[in-house]
Write an enzyme that holds these catalytic residues in place. Structure first.
Site, mmCIF file in Angstrom:
data_model
loop_
_atom_site.group_PDB
_atom_site.id
_atom_site.type_symbol
_atom_site.label_atom_id
_atom_site.label_comp_id
_atom_site.label_asym_id
_atom_site.label_seq_id
_atom_site.Cartn_x
_atom_site.Cartn_y
_atom_site.Cartn_z
ATOM 1 N N ASP A 1 42.404 45.859 44.978
ATOM 2 C CA ASP A 1 43.409 46.873 45.209
ATOM 3 C C ASP A 1 43.965 47.482 43.977
ATOM 4 O O ASP A 1 43.354 47.616 43.114
ATOM 5 C CB ASP A 1 44.725 45.775 45.943
ATOM 6 C CG ASP A 1 45.354 44.723 45.047
ATOM 7 O OD1 ASP A 1 45.035 44.915 43.779
ATOM 8 O OD2 ASP A 1 45.952 43.702 45.301
ATOM 9 N N ALA A 2 45.105 48.108 44.312
ATOM 10 C CA ALA A 2 45.509 48.793 43.161
ATOM 11 C C ALA A 2 45.837 48.298 41.814
ATOM 12 O O ALA A 2 45.839 48.912 40.809
ATOM 13 C CB ALA A 2 46.722 49.635 43.544
ATOM 14 N N GLY A 3 46.007 46.777 41.862
ATOM 15 C CA GLY A 3 46.215 46.127 40.447
ATOM 16 C C GLY A 3 45.088 45.818 39.726
ATOM 17 O O GLY A 3 43.996 45.986 40.014
ATOM 18 N N ASP B 1 42.643 43.150 38.736
ATOM 19 C CA ASP B 1 42.269 41.956 39.293
ATOM 20 C C ASP B 1 43.221 41.253 40.180
ATOM 21 O O ASP B 1 43.242 39.758 40.058
ATOM 22 C CB ASP B 1 41.773 41.282 38.002
ATOM 23 C CG ASP B 1 40.835 41.714 37.310
ATOM 24 O OD1 ASP B 1 39.904 42.387 37.824
ATOM 25 O OD2 ASP B 1 40.812 41.743 36.005
ATOM 26 N N LEU C 1 40.053 51.445 39.287
ATOM 27 C CA LEU C 1 39.860 52.305 40.408
ATOM 28 C C LEU C 1 41.191 53.088 41.027
ATOM 29 O O LEU C 1 42.089 52.296 40.809
ATOM 30 C CB LEU C 1 39.190 51.805 41.739
ATOM 31 C CG LEU C 1 37.773 51.401 41.161
ATOM 32 C CD1 LEU C 1 37.031 50.230 41.915
ATOM 33 C CD2 LEU C 1 36.706 52.531 40.677
ATOM 34 N N ARG D 1 43.106 61.631 34.813
ATOM 35 C CA ARG D 1 42.562 60.447 35.704
ATOM 36 C C ARG D 1 42.391 60.769 36.969
ATOM 37 O O ARG D 1 41.429 60.015 37.646
ATOM 38 C CB ARG D 1 43.425 59.316 35.399
ATOM 39 C CG ARG D 1 42.829 57.738 35.813
ATOM 40 C CD ARG D 1 41.984 57.377 34.747
ATOM 41 N NE ARG D 1 41.530 56.028 35.246
ATOM 42 C CZ ARG D 1 41.193 54.987 34.463
ATOM 43 N NH1 ARG D 1 41.047 55.346 33.202
ATOM 44 N NH2 ARG D 1 40.906 53.798 34.824
ATOM 45 N N ASN E 1 35.233 43.303 43.620
ATOM 46 C CA ASN E 1 34.958 43.337 42.153
ATOM 47 C C ASN E 1 34.554 41.529 41.718
ATOM 48 O O ASN E 1 35.096 40.840 42.679
ATOM 49 C CB ASN E 1 36.323 43.393 41.450
ATOM 50 C CG ASN E 1 36.164 43.397 40.043
ATOM 51 O OD1 ASN E 1 35.199 43.991 39.378
ATOM 52 N ND2 ASN E 1 36.906 42.664 39.508
ATOM 53 N N THR E 2 33.858 41.476 40.831
ATOM 54 C CA THR E 2 33.613 40.395 40.174
ATOM 55 C C THR E 2 34.028 40.021 38.837
ATOM 56 O O THR E 2 34.165 41.152 38.206
ATOM 57 C CB THR E 2 31.952 40.000 40.251
ATOM 58 O OG1 THR E 2 31.791 38.888 39.374
ATOM 59 C CG2 THR E 2 31.214 41.136 39.375
ATOM 60 N N HIS E 3 34.859 38.935 38.466
ATOM 61 C CA HIS E 3 35.787 38.833 37.380
ATOM 62 C C HIS E 3 35.285 37.411 36.543
ATOM 63 O O HIS E 3 35.066 36.560 37.352
ATOM 64 C CB HIS E 3 37.309 38.796 37.624
ATOM 65 C CG HIS E 3 38.052 38.691 36.470
ATOM 66 N ND1 HIS E 3 38.223 39.767 35.356
ATOM 67 C CD2 HIS E 3 38.551 37.602 36.130
ATOM 68 C CE1 HIS E 3 39.173 39.125 34.669
ATOM 69 N NE2 HIS E 3 39.304 38.111 34.784
HETATM 70 C C1 GRF Z 1 30.605 40.131 33.947
HETATM 71 O O1 GRF Z 1 30.853 39.094 33.670
HETATM 72 C C2 GRF Z 1 31.910 40.951 34.750
HETATM 73 O O2 GRF Z 1 32.523 40.168 35.308
HETATM 74 C C3 GRF Z 1 32.447 41.391 33.461
HETATM 75 O O3 GRF Z 1 31.512 42.130 32.510
HETATM 76 C C4 GRF Z 1 30.323 41.251 32.730
HETATM 77 C C5 GRF Z 1 29.137 42.335 33.392
HETATM 78 O O4 GRF Z 1 27.993 41.707 33.259
HETATM 79 N N1 GRF Z 1 33.521 42.275 33.739
HETATM 80 P P1 GRF Z 1 26.775 42.455 33.376
HETATM 81 O O5 GRF Z 1 26.964 44.017 33.040
HETATM 82 O O6 GRF Z 1 26.676 42.450 35.065
HETATM 83 O O7 GRF Z 1 25.483 41.870 32.864
#
Ligand code: GRF
Length: 200
Positions: free
Chosen positions: A149-151, A153, A103, A75, A115-117
């Site tokens: 960060d390293a965690g 989310d 990452l 990894r 990141n988006t969650h």
């Molecule tokens: C998003 O909801 C993201 O937060 C999640 O997976 C989805 C990805 O959607 N981890 P896309 O590939 O941008 O359409």
């Protein structure tokens, strides 16, 4: 002597990492195509072959690369090579937009990453945030954009948007509504980070 208009900053250069359909990436590509956009997508990286995200990038003429964990002995080797491939594009910011890998220190030591969650962190981190929120019976969930960060989310939260859970929602229908909010949020966050670069 007049001060004249403030000099326009160079657009913020992004490398976007994807694993899936890439609709969040698409929102960034479209926003970056607007006149005087404050950011541009320099390259798109994926952790697997054949992602919709890479296809969207190719259609937009954006360079792509793939870094698959199984192609590396360890990894750590994967992390180092991902960092090398990202660095080739000299981004100001890395955006993890549906990138389903944690990452490592090479990437995180060399780049600022957001990141988006698809949940309201710190609730429901991890790969199944939408499912876990529904299973818990929450009435409001949403999405979060945060520094990585390293965690998993766990990094500092930049922005969140709320989405109501409807009685007849499935995980899929709820996730689609969250993604509408998520795409807007992500573009707003990147615009904000391009406007105020004190984080660099
Ligand atoms: C998003 O909801 C993201 O937060 C999640 O997976 C989805 C990805 O959607 N981890 P896309 O590939 O941008 O359409």
């Amino acid at each position: 002597m007049s001060d004249g208009p403030a000099p326009t900053a160079e657009p913020l250069g992004l490398v976007v990492l994807v694993s899936g359909s890439g609709s969040n990436l698409q929102a960034l590509i479209e926003a970056a195509a607007e006149p005087a956009a404050p950011f541009r997508v320099l390259a798109v990286g994926a952790d697997r072959d054949g992602t919709g995200g890479a296809e969207r990038a190719e259609r937009a003429g954006i360079p792509t690369f793939v870094v698959r964990v199984p192609d590396y002995m360890t990894r750590a080797d994967w992390d180092l090579d991902l960092e090398r491939l990202v660095a080739e594009h000299e981004p100001d910011l890395v955006v993890s937009a549906g990138f389903m890998k944690v990452l490592g220190p090479a990437v995180l030591g060399a780049h600022r990453v957001v990141n988006t969650h698809p949940a309201l962190l710190p609730s429901f981190p991890g790969a199944h945030g939408v499912h876990d929120a529904m299973a818990h019976g929450v009435k409001v969930t949403g999405c979060t954009c945060h520094w990585v960060d390293a965690g998993v989310d766990t990094g500092p939260i930049i922005e969140q948007r709320a989405v109501r859970v409807e009685p007849d929602d499935t995980v899929e229908s709820l996730h689609e509504r969250i993604k509408v909010a998520e795409r807007e949020m992500l573009v707003d966050v990147v615009r904000g980070l391009a406007a105020d670069r004190s984080w660099r």
